[in-house]
Design an enzyme around this catalytic site. Structure first.
Site, PDB file in Angstrom:
ATOM      1  N   ASP A  39       0.863  -1.170   0.000  1.00  0.00           N
ATOM      2  CA  ASP A  39       0.000   0.000   0.000  1.00  0.00           C
ATOM      3  C   ASP A  39       0.910   1.233   0.000  1.00  0.00           C
ATOM      4  O   ASP A  39       2.131   1.143   0.140  1.00  0.00           O
ATOM      5  CB  ASP A  39      -0.975  -0.015   1.198  1.00  0.00           C
ATOM      6  CG  ASP A  39      -2.202   0.835   0.922  1.00  0.00           C
ATOM      7  OD1 ASP A  39      -3.237   0.614   1.542  1.00  0.00           O
ATOM      8  OD2 ASP A  39      -2.118   1.718   0.039  1.00  0.00           O
TER       9      ASP A  39
HETATM   10  C1  GLC Z   1      -4.269   4.334  -0.342  1.00  0.00           C
HETATM   11  C2  GLC Z   1      -5.195   3.199   0.069  1.00  0.00           C
HETATM   12  C3  GLC Z   1      -5.295   2.108  -0.949  1.00  0.00           C
HETATM   13  C4  GLC Z   1      -5.185   2.716  -2.335  1.00  0.00           C
HETATM   14  C5  GLC Z   1      -3.776   3.240  -2.480  1.00  0.00           C
HETATM   15  C6  GLC Z   1      -3.569   3.944  -3.822  1.00  0.00           C
HETATM   16  O1  GLC Z   1      -3.536   4.773   0.747  1.00  0.00           O
HETATM   17  O2  GLC Z   1      -4.960   2.587   1.319  1.00  0.00           O
HETATM   18  O3  GLC Z   1      -6.527   1.431  -0.741  1.00  0.00           O
HETATM   19  O4  GLC Z   1      -5.451   1.742  -3.325  1.00  0.00           O
HETATM   20  O5  GLC Z   1      -3.409   4.124  -1.436  1.00  0.00           O
HETATM   21  O6  GLC Z   1      -4.378   5.055  -3.909  1.00  0.00           O
END
Ligand code: GLC
Length: 743
Positions: A284
């Site tokens: 993430d």
């Molecule tokens: C965010 C979220 C994740 C998302 C990623 C890209 O922090 O936790 O669900 O897909 O970053 O935006």
């Protein structure tokens, strides 16, 4: 009939799109030859993902000349780059690199791209897997037409805590419902398979147990037994993996002391080991580097080592891989085989998408234009929006409202809202105020020309001023019926939106009280991305619809329900608490040694002395404009053995005045086990349609395998003994029988 037509249109368009099934032997030869000539830096480049500078979904780092890095093959993927032209322009730069490895474009297409669908939690309330799959299918068609290869969805985190803002993104509290929905969404996003230009890679997130953050506070720690992990939080991930999900995303939380991003048990032992997952895992946003904050890595150098060795294949935005992996390999702290495995997993997806053959196949301006305002998509969005609405109360059949009503007062801070309908994780297109009707406009389009609409805002969503109350009360006093529209702002639920107080914000419930005091019949619509607390309203308002945030055509769907053009059929995918103090409250809890014997029993039992012993609304609850009656349950036998089946049959009767749909739910309870068992577990459900006066036999078949659970040794087994079986329209009410599973 309409949906069948829609599905036919989609399947035809899919067939016409260029399609190719991957020749695995040929692919492996290609990948082997490519890996052989890639430098270490180029391999690590494939494991490196940056966000564009145009849009951020996390703390952005503006560093260096990314175009040069692309030319050097040091960036393998981008997120937050959308549009046929923009993706093409970056892809053209990637084609200037030595090996011309195409970029992979990922995006949070969570509930629609151009056409916004209901929040995922709202869609879960439809319990309609075909509709949920169609929603994801349409999102994929629109996103892939805009150059997007990969969506960071479905989010499948089970959560029992509505203080957590991201409950809006998932499918609620139940592992079985969550598993069915995870599978439907993966199938919808990935369509007929990679190679079709309307299929995108799904990304199952957040692995794992992110929804169990202590206190419902986003990014907080998670600590639970592996038995609980396997029994409650992993099933939707397993269902998604079994459905062929292409990728996984790990989670920000630490699990039992080890951050998910560095958690070998999760990513290597379970996902890539036990489940034999062959896709790739993306971290993430910045979660690799955040292991320093967790106190699990000394610095980014060590974080890169821990994450790569634990099975995190791609680093989103922390730069730990691109800055440190080469040295770690040279120092022998990360084996070349780990790098090659990660890179092969990533390149395989690019190959399966057909990007090596045609890097620009998704970046087609003409196709993007065709999908930009697709009327079938908007029609489908309105249909599932109506199915997602939950009728919580309807005393004296106040609803539906007659379209011939002389004077209708629309009161509340959301009546004229537009973009709020899109909810969190949606894109604000410049023309949204044109495409997205407000509730006021939707009602205006629905009622007769003789109907007079009165309006008062009454108050703001979050501030404490009640200066608008007098006008609202006068407006209500002049009307025949009042419709109030209250709730959260669209961005009060979502990522980093945990709230300690989940009452309806501001003075909105005071406004409801003032309007109800006029004595006029009042309908309250509640918009939110999570269960809210609204005890006074629940007790004192005759009709309540929970409308979540329903997307581009949400207001039209609400108007359909308000005036009876659609009979609400939604059922809650999460338990609604009476207060924040009651959280976590969920239906599939254990009995304890001192279960409360009634709603008010506090005599040395597991209860709060200052609160009733039940939730405001139970899991699976939702009313209809009609009434459904259940016959007693007929079992084909009172006991059965492994290898045999048990059939349970009920007759459901629509004895009201409207055609309607009912979600018939089957729960079991294992009375005694080698570990304690929940008082109820959802085992099956069927959403049926019944015309008024019609009755239908609904049959469920169970096997011993349906009664399995994880015992103290983490074996997934069933145990002989007495069971109770319940069938009804929610997790609280219904008919009950007993049966025995014999040795
Ligand atoms: C965010 C979220 C994740 C998302 C990623 C890209 O922090 O936790 O669900 O897909 O970053 O935006």
């Amino acid at each position: 009939m309409k949906r069948v037509a829609l599905l036919l249109v989609f399947s035809l368009s899919t067939v016409l799109l260029s399609a190719q099934t991957t020749n695995v032997a040929k692919m492996n030869r290609f990948l082997d030859s490519l890996l052989r000539i890639m430098t270490l830096e180029e391999k690590i480049g494939q494991m490196n993902q940056y966000s564009s500078d145009f849009a951020a979904t996390g703390p952005i780092t503006k560093d260096g000349d990314k175009q040069t890095q692309i030319r050097k093959g040091l960036i393998g993927s981008y997120l937050n780059v959308t549009g046929a032209e923009r993706t093409r322009s970056l892809q053209e730069i990637a084609m200037q690199s030595r090996l011309k490895i195409p970029l992979l474009f990922g995006q949070d297409v969570i509930h629609g791209y151009r056409t916004i669908f209901p929040l995922p939690l709202a869609e879960a309330a439809s319990w309609d897997m075909d509709a949920i799959e169609l929603s994801a299918r349409i999102a994929a068609i629109e996103a892939s037409a805009a150059g997007i290869h990969w969506t960071f969805a479905p989010m499948v985190d089970i959560s029992r805590d509505p203080r957590w803002g991201r409950v809006m993104e998932g499918a609620g509290e139940d592992p079985l419902l969550g598993s069915f929905i995870a599978k439907a969404r993966v199938k919808g996003f990935q369509g007929k398979g990679f190679g079709y230009t309307d299929a995108v890679l799904a990304c199952v997130k957040h692995f794992a147990a992110y929804g169990a953050a202590v206190g419902g506070r986003d990014y907080n720690s998670v600590d639970m037994s592996n038995r609980m992990l396997y029994e409650t939080y992993l099933p939707p991930f397993k269902a998604a993996a079994d459905a062929g999900a292409a990728t996984f995303m790990n989670s920000f939380n630490d699990l039992n002391g080890i951050p998910a991003t560095g958690n070998r048990f999760l990513q290597r032992d379970i996902l890539k080991g036990q489940w034999k997952f062959t896709g790739f895992v993306v971290s993430d946003w910045g979660s690799v580097g955040e292991m320093v904050n967790h106190g699990y890595a000394k610095d980014n150098y060590e974080a890169a080592m821990l994450a790569a060795n634990a099975g995190s294949d791609m680093d989103m935005e922390s730069r730990a891989y691109i800055q440190h992996l080469a040295r770690l390999v040279k120092e022998g702290k990360v084996k070349m085989s780990v790098i090659d495995d990660a890179v092969r997993r990533i390149l395989r997806k690019k190959y399966e998408l057909g990007l090596f053959t045609d890097p620009y196949k998704f970046s087609n301006v003409e196709r993007e234009k065709q999908q930009w305002n697709n009327p079938q998509h908007l029609a489908a969005a309105k249909e599932i929006a109506a199915k997602s609405i939950v009728l919580l109360k309807n005393e004296k059949q106040l609803l539906p409202i007659s379209k011939q009503t002389k004077k209708i007062a629309l009161i509340g801070p959301l009546v004229k809202a537009v973009k709020e309908h899109l909810g969190f994780w949606s894109y604000d297109w410049d023309d949204d105020s044109v495409r997205v009707p407000s509730l006021y406009q939707a009602v205006q389009n629905k009622v007769s020309s003789a109907t007079q609409l009165l309006y008062a805002k009454g108050c703001e969503l979050t501030d404490t001023s009640s200066t608008g109350f007098a006008e609202a009360v006068n407006t209500a006093a002049n009307a025949d019926v009042v419709v109030m529209y209250v709730g959260e702002k669209r961005d009060m639920s979502g990522e980093a939106k945990s709230r300690s107080n989940i009452h309806i914000p501001g003075v909105q419930e005071e406004l409801i009280k003032a309007v109800v005091a006029t004595g006029k019949p009042v309908v309250v619509l509640i918009a939110a991305g999570r269960p809210l607390v609204f005890n006074w309203t629940a007790e004192n308002v005759p009709a309540i619809l929970y409308t979540w945030w329903l997307g581009t055509k949400g207001a039209d769907a609400i108007a359909d329900v308000l005036f009876g053009d659609y009979n609400p059929s939604g059922k809650l995918p999460m338990t609604f608490p009476r207060s924040e103090g009651q959280i976590p409250v969920y239906y599939n809890h254990y009995n304890t040694g001192r279960p409360a014997k009634s709603e008010t029993d506090v005599n040395y039992v597991s209860a709060y002395t200052d609160l009733l012993n039940s939730p405001q609304y139970p899991f699976g609850f939702g009313l209809s404009y009609t009434q459904f009656e259940y016959s007693d349950i007929q079992l084909n036998k009172s006991s059965f053995k492994a290898g045999e089946t048990l059939t349970a049959t009920v007759t459901v009767i629509n004895n009201g005045n409207y055609d309607g749909e009912e979600v018939v739910q089957l729960y079991t309870r294992d009375i005694t086990g080698s570990v304690v068992r929940p008082v109820k577990e959802l085992k099956a459900f069927q959403k049926i349609k019944l015309k008024k006066g019609e009755s239908k036999q609904v049959q469920f078949t169970l096997t011993a395998n349906d009664l399995r659970f994880y015992n103290g040794q983490l074996q997934y087994i069933y145990e002989p003994g007495e069971f109770h079986l319940f069938i009804g329209g929610n997790s609280r009410d219904g008919k009950k029988v007993k049966f025995e599973l014999k040795k």
